[in-house]
Design an enzyme around this catalytic site. Structure first.
Site, short mmCIF file in Angstrom:
data_model
loop_
_atom_site.label_atom_id
_atom_site.label_comp_id
_atom_site.label_asym_id
_atom_site.label_seq_id
_atom_site.Cartn_x
_atom_site.Cartn_y
_atom_site.Cartn_z
N ASP A 208 11.83 66.44 -20.06
CA ASP A 208 10.48 65.95 -19.83
C ASP A 208 10.45 64.42 -19.79
OD1 ASP A 208 7.49 66.76 -19.97
OD2 ASP A 208 7.64 65.19 -21.47
N GLU A 262 12.85 65.46 -15.11
CA GLU A 262 11.49 65.26 -14.59
C GLU A 262 11.28 63.76 -14.45
OE1 GLU A 262 6.75 65.56 -15.43
OE2 GLU A 262 8.16 64.96 -16.97
C1 GLC Z 1 5.38 65.90 -18.50
C2 GLC Z 1 4.84 67.31 -18.56
C3 GLC Z 1 3.37 67.26 -18.86
C4 GLC Z 1 3.16 66.58 -20.20
C5 GLC Z 1 3.82 65.20 -20.21
C6 GLC Z 1 3.91 64.65 -21.60
O1 GLC Z 1 4.86 65.19 -17.43
O2 GLC Z 1 5.13 68.00 -17.39
O3 GLC Z 1 2.78 68.52 -18.84
O4 GLC Z 1 1.80 66.45 -20.47
O5 GLC Z 1 5.14 65.23 -19.71
O6 GLC Z 1 4.86 65.35 -22.34
#
Ligand code: GLC
Ligand code: CA
Length: 560
Positions: A208, A262
């Site tokens: 993440d 991500e």
């Molecule tokens: C990422 C996740 C999202 C979350 C954020 C903070 O972007 O996909 O859902 O709110 O991180 O952890």
């Protein structure tokens, strides 16, 4: 499961546990619900499941605020349930990817509670970003960084002696304090967490907010419009790569484990660095996810993606939606079919033609699943669910909605519980009231209603995933564009020979007559003639003889 590079071609189902299926009747999806529906996922034809966070959490950000990285939240089940689920999935040939949130924890994490109880300058506080405030009374935040969820990125604490205290950094909600990755204890802790889950059988990690971990310890202001990169104080800084190199070494100590980043950064070359040899295996393709329904733009993104991945030897990923963005059927039904996280309110203000959006989403599914690399399916995409934009304010849960005082509608509309069966809510999701309300119109989009129904989204996904698995030319491997008119995308897959029974991506060669797939997508407003082919494999909608109608796609058997 012998294929160690399985992730290069995998179809990965993103499972948002809270909204998948409720096994115990409290209105919230859980692991018992997932276990009961594993046969559905096996039948859908996916290779792996990525679970959004399932750990103990106060749920200030739907589980992205983790208080214990080595357990399961009681709302979802127990560690024993997770073990059983992993074993059952593996027995069905489905791999398991879990979500690791390294940038921040929960404000209820024992480390943060310990930091609050300790004093300024202590080792406990150094695991986070605690700083004195500015101004004579220290009542101004240490700098002007803004939270990605709205408002300042700093919150002030009260010291144990009740005096007004230091401030701590949170790039997201105040309940999500950022870890200090310059502190070796943080690094050691997360490596241990990775080992914990790899030892339990996890096949991969979705990382993440992967570009945010490293911060400039001087905490300088972000200048207006400053791009992510080495000079940015908290996004895509160079030393973040060192973290992933050590994670990769750790993952390589196991077999067939994948690291997926991500990373929302615009610079393609900077993005590719995350996939350098010895770092992450893949990253999510957000440029593709954000691309409008426009042939030239799609082609550009596809070419850029492939050009970016080729030199580092990484496999591309193709993503149409996830739990943070508007559902694809709604997006493609608007006059503006793009998407950006920053402009959600504008997109929600546009009228939506769901029928048009559904037609395009079907075509996009065939495009996406024909592209080289791995593909993601966000739960409910296979049913053609749309973005629920009329959730009553008092039912909304997303901190983005709250922290922007409703200026940004937030992400709840893409997280509404799945409709499984029956004619009215809760559609077999739960015997009780689901945590977010479902539209009654979803009666036509339940698994029960769509299963076996010719022309349903579910049957399209099942057929496409089955073919994608059976066709040696699909998944990872080369692709060749074919000449096509304006507004049309046409390409061949499978220019290589794969001997009978030979596993893996195949050996480049002259091609086997009668093998290989030709994909044609009509993004234009007029019907187009199909190119030469040796038979129709799959169509997103009805054809008119050899004419492909607007907003449709086909997979054809290649003739040469
Ligand atoms: C990422 C996740 C999202 C979350 C954020 C903070 O972007 O996909 O859902 O709110 O991180 O952890
Ligand atoms: Ca439940």
């Amino acid at each position: 499961m012998p294929d160690l590079a399985w992730w290069r071609s995998a179809a990965i189902y993103q499972l948002y546990v809270r909204s998948f299926a409720d096994g115990n009747g409290d209105g919230i999806g859980d692991l018992a619900g997932v276990r009961a529906h594993l046969p559905y996922l096996a039948g859908l034809g996916i290779d792996a499941i990525w679970f959004n966070p399932w750990y103990p959490s106060p749920m200030s950000d739907a589980g992205y605020d983790i208080s214990d990285y080595r357990d399961i939240d009681p709302v979802f089940g127990t560690l024993a349930d997770a073990d059983a689920l992993i074993a059952e999935a593996h027995a069905l040939g489905i791999r398991i990817i879990i979500d690791i949130v390294p940038n921040h924890g929960s404000d209820r994490h024992p480390w943060f509670l310990g930091a609050l109880a300790a004093s300024p300058g202590s080792a406990e506080r150094d695991r986070f970003w605690f700083r004195p405030g500015r101004g004579p009374a220290g009542d101004l935040p240490p700098n002007d960084w803004q939270s990605i969820f709205g408002g300042p990125a700093w919150t002030r604490i009260t010291e144990p002696d009740n005096s007004p205290g230091q401030w701590y950094l949170h790039l997201f909600a105040p309940e999500q304090p950022d870890f200090n990755w310059a502190n070796p204890a943080v690094r050691a802790e997360f490596e241990d967490v990775l080992r914990f889950w790899f030892d339990r059988g996890a096949d991969g990690i979705r990382i993440d907010s992967a570009a945010l971990l490293s911060k400039d310890a001087a905490l300088p202001e972000v200048t207006p419009d400053q791009p992510p990169g080495p000079a940015h104080p908290h996004t895509d800084r160079d030393d973040v790569h060192e973290i992933y190199r050590s994670w990769r070494a750790l993952a390589d100590g196991y077999q067939g484990r994948v690291l997926i980043g991500e990373i929302w950064i615009p610079d393609a070359a900077r993005l590719a660095r995350y996939m350098s040899p010895g770092e992450l295996h893949t990253v999510f393709n957000f440029p593709y996810l954000s691309c409008p329904w426009d042939a030239a733009r799609l082609r550009e993104v596809i070419d850029h993606t492939l050009a970016l991945h080729a030199p580092v030897g990484a496999a591309a990923t193709w993503v149409l939606s996830n739990h943070d963005v508007d559902r694809i059927v709604s997006r493609y039904g608007r006059a503006d079919t793009a998407f950006s996280l920053e402009r959600r309110a504008y997109f929600h203000s546009l009228p939506t033609d769901l029928e048009l959006g559904t037609r395009r989403a079907r075509a996009a599914a065939l495009l996406t699943m024909a592209l080289p690399g791995s593909v993601y399916v966000y739960q409910g995409e296979e049913l053609g669910l749309w973005e629920v934009q009329d959730i009553p304010d008092e039912r909304r849960q997303d901190p983005i909605w709250r922290r922007t005082h409703g200026a940004d509608p937030g992400r709840d509309g893409s997280r509404v519980p799945l409709p499984w069966a029956g004619a009215e809510p809760p559609f077999g999701f739960s015997p009780g009231e689901p945590w977010l309300p479902q539209p009654k119109e979803w009666r036509d989009l339940t698994v029960e209603a769509e299963a076996g129904k010719p022309g349903s989204m579910l049957e399209l996904y099942r057929a496409a995933l089955a073919l994608r698995r059976a066709e040696p030319g699909l998944g990872d491997g080369p692709m060749t564009w074919l000449p096509a008119g304006d507004g049309v995308l046409a390409f061949d897959r499978g220019h290589f020979y794969r001997g009978p029974g030979v596993p893996g991506p195949g050996v480049p060669g002259p091609g086997v007559p009668g093998a290989g797939v030709r994909c044609v997508v009509n993004v234009s407003a007029t019907a187009v003639r199909l190119p030469e082919h040796a038979g129709l494999l799959l169509a997103s909608g009805p054809l008119d003889g050899e004419l492909l109608p607007p907003d449709s796609a086909v997979w054809l058997r290649r003739s040469s």
